[in-house]
Motif scaffolding. Structure first.
Motif, PDB file in Angstrom:
ATOM      1  N   VAL A  47     -56.651   0.216   3.679  1.00 22.65           N
ATOM      2  CA  VAL A  47     -56.348   0.729   4.948  1.00 22.65           C
ATOM      3  C   VAL A  47     -57.537   0.372   6.001  1.00 22.65           C
ATOM      4  CG1 VAL A  47     -55.357   2.409   6.811  1.00 22.65           C
ATOM      5  CG2 VAL A  47     -54.697   2.461   4.270  1.00 22.65           C
ATOM      6  N   ALA A  48     -57.088  -0.460   7.163  1.00 26.59           N
ATOM      7  CA  ALA A  48     -58.103  -0.557   8.091  1.00 26.59           C
ATOM      8  C   ALA A  48     -58.217   0.570   9.083  1.00 26.59           C
ATOM      9  CB  ALA A  48     -57.818  -1.824   8.986  1.00 26.59           C
ATOM     10  N   TYR A  49     -57.362   1.158   9.664  1.00 24.41           N
ATOM     11  CA  TYR A  49     -57.568   2.348  10.509  1.00 24.41           C
ATOM     12  C   TYR A  49     -56.424   3.195  10.175  1.00 24.41           C
ATOM     13  CZ  TYR A  49     -57.163   4.603  15.082  1.00 24.41           C
ATOM     14  OH  TYR A  49     -57.050   5.514  16.121  1.00 24.41           O
ATOM     15  N   THR A  50     -56.946   4.678  10.161  1.00 23.34           N
ATOM     16  CA  THR A  50     -56.127   5.746   9.808  1.00 23.34           C
ATOM     17  C   THR A  50     -56.450   6.953  10.589  1.00 23.34           C
ATOM     18  OG1 THR A  50     -54.928   7.184   8.000  1.00 23.34           O
ATOM     19  CG2 THR A  50     -57.484   6.711   7.857  1.00 23.34           C
ATOM     20  N   GLU A  51     -55.303   7.723  11.258  1.00 29.42           N
ATOM     21  CA  GLU A  51     -55.444   8.887  11.913  1.00 29.42           C
ATOM     22  C   GLU A  51     -54.650   9.998  11.041  1.00 29.42           C
ATOM     23  OE1 GLU A  51     -53.567   8.253  15.566  1.00 29.42           O
ATOM     24  OE2 GLU A  51     -55.319   7.429  16.498  1.00 29.42           O
ATOM     25  N   THR A  52     -54.277   9.580   9.896  1.00 26.58           N
ATOM     26  CA  THR A  52     -53.614  10.666   9.133  1.00 26.58           C
ATOM     27  C   THR A  52     -54.060  10.493   7.476  1.00 26.58           C
ATOM     28  OG1 THR A  52     -51.815   9.360   8.787  1.00 26.58           O
ATOM     29  CG2 THR A  52     -51.795  11.394  10.349  1.00 26.58           C
ATOM     30  N   GLU A  53     -53.459  11.336   6.668  1.00 25.60           N
ATOM     31  CA  GLU A  53     -53.814  11.396   5.340  1.00 25.60           C
ATOM     32  C   GLU A  53     -53.740  10.135   4.436  1.00 25.60           C
ATOM     33  OE1 GLU A  53     -51.913  13.293   1.074  1.00 25.60           O
ATOM     34  OE2 GLU A  53     -51.134  13.748   3.093  1.00 25.60           O
ATOM     35  N   ILE A  54     -55.258  10.079   3.625  1.00 29.25           N
ATOM     36  CA  ILE A  54     -55.464   9.030   2.779  1.00 29.25           C
ATOM     37  C   ILE A  54     -55.894   9.756   1.419  1.00 29.25           C
ATOM     38  CG2 ILE A  54     -56.701   6.876   2.109  1.00 29.25           C
ATOM     39  CD1 ILE A  54     -54.967   6.302   4.479  1.00 29.25           C
ATOM     40  N   SER A  55     -55.435   9.152   0.401  1.00 33.79           N
ATOM     41  CA  SER A  55     -55.939  10.150  -0.798  1.00 33.79           C
ATOM     42  C   SER A  55     -55.563   9.192  -2.147  1.00 33.79           C
ATOM     43  CB  SER A  55     -55.404  11.402  -1.032  1.00 33.79           C
ATOM     44  OG  SER A  55     -53.798  11.171  -1.450  1.00 33.79           O
ATOM     45  N   ALA A  56     -56.455   9.228  -3.057  1.00 29.90           N
ATOM     46  CA  ALA A  56     -56.176   8.501  -4.569  1.00 29.90           C
ATOM     47  C   ALA A  56     -56.095   7.222  -4.309  1.00 29.90           C
ATOM     48  CB  ALA A  56     -55.060   9.252  -5.243  1.00 29.90           C
ATOM     49  N   CYS A  57     -56.719   6.381  -3.193  1.00 25.78           N
ATOM     50  CA  CYS A  57     -56.663   5.019  -3.009  1.00 25.78           C
ATOM     51  C   CYS A  57     -57.772   4.177  -3.578  1.00 25.78           C
ATOM     52  CB  CYS A  57     -56.351   4.557  -1.982  1.00 25.78           C
ATOM     53  SG  CYS A  57     -55.022   5.215  -1.131  1.00 25.78           S
ATOM     54  N   SER A  58     -57.755   2.922  -4.238  1.00 25.94           N
ATOM     55  CA  SER A  58     -58.787   2.178  -4.833  1.00 25.94           C
ATOM     56  C   SER A  58     -58.682   0.835  -4.417  1.00 25.94           C
ATOM     57  CB  SER A  58     -58.495   2.327  -6.115  1.00 25.94           C
ATOM     58  OG  SER A  58     -57.723   1.637  -6.789  1.00 25.94           O
ATOM     59  N   ASN A  59     -60.033   0.407  -4.428  1.00 22.98           N
ATOM     60  CA  ASN A  59     -59.886  -1.153  -4.239  1.00 22.98           C
ATOM     61  C   ASN A  59     -60.926  -1.933  -5.219  1.00 22.98           C
ATOM     62  OD1 ASN A  59     -59.767  -3.811  -2.372  1.00 22.98           O
ATOM     63  ND2 ASN A  59     -62.140  -3.441  -2.378  1.00 22.98           N
ATOM     64  N   SER A  60     -60.419  -3.093  -5.540  1.00 27.31           N
ATOM     65  CA  SER A  60     -61.327  -3.896  -6.568  1.00 27.31           C
ATOM     66  C   SER A  60     -61.694  -5.487  -6.167  1.00 27.31           C
ATOM     67  CB  SER A  60     -60.890  -4.031  -7.911  1.00 27.31           C
ATOM     68  OG  SER A  60     -59.479  -4.511  -7.843  1.00 27.31           O
ATOM     69  N   GLY A  61     -60.739  -5.642  -4.789  1.00 29.83           N
ATOM     70  CA  GLY A  61     -60.660  -7.119  -4.083  1.00 29.83           C
ATOM     71  C   GLY A  61     -62.160  -7.117  -3.350  1.00 29.83           C
ATOM     72  N   ALA A  62     -62.453  -8.507  -3.293  1.00 30.19           N
ATOM     73  CA  ALA A  62     -63.629  -8.726  -2.352  1.00 30.19           C
ATOM     74  C   ALA A  62     -63.361  -8.629  -0.866  1.00 30.19           C
ATOM     75  CB  ALA A  62     -64.211 -10.061  -2.433  1.00 30.19           C
ATOM     76  N   VAL A  63     -64.146  -7.644  -0.189  1.00 31.13           N
ATOM     77  CA  VAL A  63     -63.798  -7.756   1.305  1.00 31.13           C
ATOM     78  C   VAL A  63     -64.834  -8.079   2.230  1.00 31.13           C
ATOM     79  CG1 VAL A  63     -63.324  -5.962   3.172  1.00 31.13           C
ATOM     80  CG2 VAL A  63     -62.432  -5.535   0.857  1.00 31.13           C
ATOM     81  N   ALA A  64     -64.519  -8.966   3.343  1.00 30.00           N
ATOM     82  CA  ALA A  64     -65.615  -9.744   3.904  1.00 30.00           C
ATOM     83  C   ALA A  64     -65.345 -10.143   5.358  1.00 30.00           C
ATOM     84  CB  ALA A  64     -65.868 -11.114   3.451  1.00 30.00           C
ATOM     85  N   LEU A  65     -66.092  -9.632   6.221  1.00 29.79           N
ATOM     86  CA  LEU A  65     -66.085 -10.042   7.719  1.00 29.79           C
ATOM     87  C   LEU A  65     -67.187 -10.816   7.865  1.00 29.79           C
ATOM     88  CD1 LEU A  65     -65.045  -9.928  10.520  1.00 29.79           C
ATOM     89  CD2 LEU A  65     -66.226  -7.315  10.847  1.00 29.79           C
ATOM     90  N   LEU A  66     -66.857 -12.218   8.286  1.00 30.39           N
ATOM     91  CA  LEU A  66     -68.038 -13.123   8.592  1.00 30.39           C
ATOM     92  C   LEU A  66     -67.941 -14.022   9.811  1.00 30.39           C
ATOM     93  CD1 LEU A  66     -67.584 -15.180   5.151  1.00 30.39           C
ATOM     94  CD2 LEU A  66     -68.797 -12.921   5.504  1.00 30.39           C
ATOM     95  N   CYS A  67     -68.860 -13.757  10.771  1.00 28.24           N
ATOM     96  CA  CYS A  67     -69.044 -14.051  12.066  1.00 28.24           C
ATOM     97  C   CYS A  67     -70.191 -15.054  11.905  1.00 28.24           C
ATOM     98  CB  CYS A  67     -69.076 -13.030  12.840  1.00 28.24           C
ATOM     99  SG  CYS A  67     -69.000 -13.620  14.904  1.00 28.24           S
ATOM    100  N   GLU A  68     -69.917 -16.442  11.881  1.00 30.58           N
ATOM    101  CA  GLU A  68     -70.760 -17.398  11.660  1.00 30.58           C
ATOM    102  C   GLU A  68     -70.116 -18.827  11.999  1.00 30.58           C
ATOM    103  OE1 GLU A  68     -72.160 -16.292   7.933  1.00 30.58           O
ATOM    104  OE2 GLU A  68     -70.166 -17.031   6.976  1.00 30.58           O
ATOM    105  N   SER A  69     -70.869 -19.773  12.378  1.00 27.85           N
ATOM    106  CA  SER A  69     -70.535 -21.067  12.687  1.00 27.85           C
ATOM    107  C   SER A  69     -70.361 -22.049  11.443  1.00 27.85           C
ATOM    108  CB  SER A  69     -71.552 -21.903  13.716  1.00 27.85           C
ATOM    109  OG  SER A  69     -72.768 -21.918  12.890  1.00 27.85           O
ATOM    110  N   ALA A  70     -71.026 -21.662  10.373  1.00 30.06           N
ATOM    111  CA  ALA A  70     -70.633 -22.023   9.068  1.00 30.06           C
ATOM    112  C   ALA A  70     -71.002 -21.332   7.950  1.00 30.06           C
ATOM    113  CB  ALA A  70     -71.853 -23.449   8.974  1.00 30.06           C
ATOM    114  N   GLU A  71     -70.731 -21.655   6.692  1.00 25.99           N
ATOM    115  CA  GLU A  71     -70.806 -20.554   5.706  1.00 25.99           C
ATOM    116  C   GLU A  71     -72.479 -20.242   5.277  1.00 25.99           C
ATOM    117  OE1 GLU A  71     -69.752 -18.177   2.717  1.00 25.99           O
ATOM    118  OE2 GLU A  71     -68.335 -19.194   4.124  1.00 25.99           O
ATOM    119  N   GLY A  72     -72.566 -18.879   5.471  1.00 29.18           N
ATOM    120  CA  GLY A  72     -74.009 -18.160   5.429  1.00 29.18           C
ATOM    121  C   GLY A  72     -74.824 -18.428   6.360  1.00 29.18           C
ATOM    122  N   ASN A  73     -74.542 -18.828   7.557  1.00 30.08           N
ATOM    123  CA  ASN A  73     -75.455 -19.108   8.803  1.00 30.08           C
ATOM    124  C   ASN A  73     -75.579 -17.520   9.361  1.00 30.08           C
ATOM    125  OD1 ASN A  73     -75.538 -21.553   8.495  1.00 30.08           O
ATOM    126  ND2 ASN A  73     -74.760 -22.214  10.454  1.00 30.08           N
TER     127      ASN A  73
END
Length: 692
Positions: free
Chosen positions: A277-303
């Motif tokens: 979940v990106a944004y929450t104003e109410t109940e979150i419980s017993a949740c899990s993540n195993s995926g890669a999460v990335a926010l990349l602000c760049e002109s080219a990979e790794g810059n």
């Protein structure tokens, strides 16, 4: 006499009827021999007329009758027949009515149609979505098989107002350009549904989006996303997640294993990315993540050369914001990455007005919310490679945060653990001291810090870090806080939040040209109680006005009780301090200590603490000791402030080595005060014993 006569007549009539029914040919007649039932079942009656006692049986368990037997009777007997709802294909059942001696029988055949609410094929699923989109569905629909959507065009449901149960089955080979459901309404629920890893969602423009649901106002429970979400645009402003972008309902027991990647080349204004979940104003419980999460602000990979304003990446949930709320029993195993060049300032997310950048394994930013029993084992990293950029905006109240479990907390953090690697790389464009700039930041193995909180809404208890924490920072114009458990414990004020029963065993390293307050457990501030560190604490490089401590980097206004350090403390930096002409301490925050790096000019007691470690600093370093590296007490005699380093009833204990010298019961007092300290200062009282 009349009464007796009546009884005799009745008995005689019965005998005559019994004799008559036994002598007549046996007959059983039912008023209908075929019944048609819809999939959802029915209740009807069957009339039976027989001159023999009879019994009725069904050859299937989804048909029941009441009664199932009756005596012979001239008039009709009525049998109530119930057909249970059908959970599968069309079916046929039979009721047999026969005389007790099987002389005669009658049969009733029941045909029941298939359950049209049971979805077995891709076409049926698409038809359901269209019905839901047109508000023509109901709460009975559910999956009874995996659904393969290869080559299919799937309609998007603007608002799901019904309950839909996936029953643990999967959506496979779905290629989407929009979320499956734009919203789940207050009356709607989505449960037990899986989106398989063979699926993917690609979004060409900005705006809130997720693989499964954009906005939830109802219930999401046991929803699993395995699809990857990719967004590549010039401006990635919005909230993005695997399961739900914005939650204002209930989300529990949901998981994400798909890679969530957001790439942009210009300044995204408020961009939050998360696995569940990106944004929450109410109940979150017993949740899990195993995926890669990335926010990349760049002109080219790794810059890592683009700019961000209000940016965050997290494994489970990015922003938590409802007063008194809790995030409980959530975990992250995926890698979480944020990369950019510089920040153009802070902004508002929900009720939080000081969101800069936050990166964490479980939750990025918690506003008036608590975290309990959360865990991170994934790698968490935040990179800014151009903090000296002319467009960079310096904010004293907005801090860049990274933490294994949570980056920035306004609330308590209890019983949370991190074993993943936490890496911050916040540097200038050419990574040298000459360009070192302001870039206020905090980092920790469990929590980045709680600077944005207040003294009544903070604190940590029972938290543990065993992961490696590595910070490279070129920010020398601000006080940055880094810790094995947490960076900035709370606001620097009396009555600050308490950090209690927290433990660090991971290696902790600070590099770069920045000014830092760094400690094995806590970087700066707070009341520290019963905390321990056994990991090595190393100031590899940094500004000369940095503090490094085995348990705590910098402490002011509050004390420390029952804490222990057994991890080596090493500074390769010659930390320096301005001295007044008299030689007294003067307005400084630089020091290296086996317990605390530096202490401010306030009344404080250090009670029942212990140190058993090796402390190493450059030979010419005046502000290093086995206990407190620097004690700022120059004004104390005038104002009557007292610093108690141990008391008679709760002394501080010390053991180990300082440089190449091993402490003994005979020499230990030579190393509990730094070399520039004025021994005649009556404002500092030492009660220190040798030993553990």
């Amino acid at each position: 006499m009349k009464y007796i006569y009546t009884i005799v007549v009745i008995l005689l009539t019965g005998v005559l009827f019994s004799c008559e029914k036994d002598t007549q040919p046996a007959t059983i007649v039912v008023d209908q021999d075929t019944i048609e039932s819809e999939y959802n079942g029915l209740t009807t009656t069957v009339a039976v007329r027989s001159n023999r006692d009879w019994i009725a049986t069904a050859d299937v368990d989804w048909i029941t009758m009441t009664p199932t037997k009756a005596d012979a009777f001239e008039a009709r007997s009525y049998m109530i027949v119930t057909v249970l709802p059908n959970e599968g294909d069309p079916r046929v059942g039979k009721i047999t009515v026969k005389s007790v001696n099987s002389e005669v029988i009658a049969e009733v055949t029941i045909h029941q149609g298939e359950n049209s609410a049971l979805i077995k094929t891709a076409d049926q699923f698409i038809a359901y979505l269209q019905k839901a989109a047109n508000f023509e569905a109901n709460n009975d629909f559910k999956l009874v098989s995996d659904i393969d959507l290869a080559g299919k065009t799937v309609p998007t449901v603007d608002s799901l107002i019904y309950s839909f149960n996936g029953q643990g089955f999967s959506i496979k080979n779905w290629s989407g350009s929009a979320p499956l459901f734009k919203s789940v309404g207050p009356s709607g629920s989505l449960t037990n549904l899986k989106i398989d890893a063979s699926s993917s969602v690609t979004l060409p423009t900005n705006g809130n989006a997720a693989v499964v649901v954009t906005n939830n106002y109802g219930i999401l429970e046991s929803v699993e996303n395995g699809a990857f979400l990719t967004l590549q645009t010039t401006d990635a402003a919005g909230f993005y997640a695997g399961v739900c972008a914005v939650n204002k309902g209930i989300v529990r027991n949901c998981t994400n294993s798909g890679a969530i990647t957001v790439k942009c080349t210009s300044v995204p204004d408020v961009c939050l990315v998360a696995g569940v979940v990106a944004y929450t104003e109410t109940e979150i419980s017993a949740c899990s993540n195993s995926g890669a999460v990335a926010l990349l602000c760049e002109s080219a990979e790794g810059n890592a050369d683009g700019a961000v304003r209000v940016a965050g990446a997290a494994g489970v949930v990015n922003y938590l914001g409802w007063s008194g709320g809790k995030l409980t029993n959530c975990s992250n195993m995926g890698d979480v990455t944020l990369r950019a060049g510089y920040s153009t300032g802070v902004g508002t997310v929900g009720d939080a007005t000081k969101y800069a950048s936050s990166t964490a394994g479980v939750a990025a930013f918690a506003y008036k919310c608590d975290l309990e029993f959360c865990e991170n084992v994934g790698k968490v990293s935040s990179t800014f490679k151009n903090i000296d950029n002319a467009g960079s905006v310096y904010q004293t109240t907005g801090r860049h945060n990274i933490g294994g479990v949570i980056a920035s907390s306004w609330g308590t953090v209890n019983n949370c653990t991190n074993s993943g690697t936490v890496t911050a790389y916040w540097v200038t464009s050419t990574h040298d001291a000459a360009l070192a700039k302001n870039f206020v930041c905090q980092a920790g193995g469990v929590s980045g810090g709680a600077y944005n909180g207040d003294t009544s809404l903070g604190g940590m208890s029972g938290c543990t870090n065993s992961g490696t924490v590595s910070i490279t920072c070129d920010s020398s114009g601000s006080n940055n806080a880094f810790g094995g458990v947490t960076g900035w414990a709370s606001k620097e004020a009396a009555g600050a939040a308490t950090i209690q029963n927290c433990n660090n065993t991971g290696a902790f390293t600070v590099d770069g040209f920045g000014k830092s307050r760094s400690g094995g457990v806590v970087g700066s501030c707070g009341m520290i109680v019963d905390c321990t560190n056994s990991g090595k604490v190393w100031l590899k490089n940094g500004h000369v006005n940095s503090c490094l401590g085995g348990v705590l980097g910098w402490l002011n206004f509050n004390g420390m009780t029952g804490c222990k350090n057994t991890g080596d403390v090493q500074s390769d930096v010659l930390v320096t301090n301005n001295l007044a002409a008299s030689g007294a301490n003067y307005s400084s925050q630089a020091g290296v200590g086996g317990l605390v790096g530096g202490h401010g000019n306030t009344d404080v007691a250090f009670e029942n603490n212990s140190v058993n470690c090796n402390v190493t600093a450059p030979a010419s370093c005046k502000f290093a000791s086995m206990l407190i590296g620097m004690v700022d007490r120059d004004k104390s005699p005038a104002v009557g402030r007292i610093l108690n380093v141990g008391t008679t009833v709760a002394p501080v204990k010390v053991k180990g080595s300082f440089g190449t010298t091993t402490l003994t019961s005979l020499n230990y007092t030579d190393f509990i005060k730094y070399s520039g300290y004025l021994n005649l200062n009556p404002a500092v009282l030492y009660n220190v014993l040798y030993g553990e």
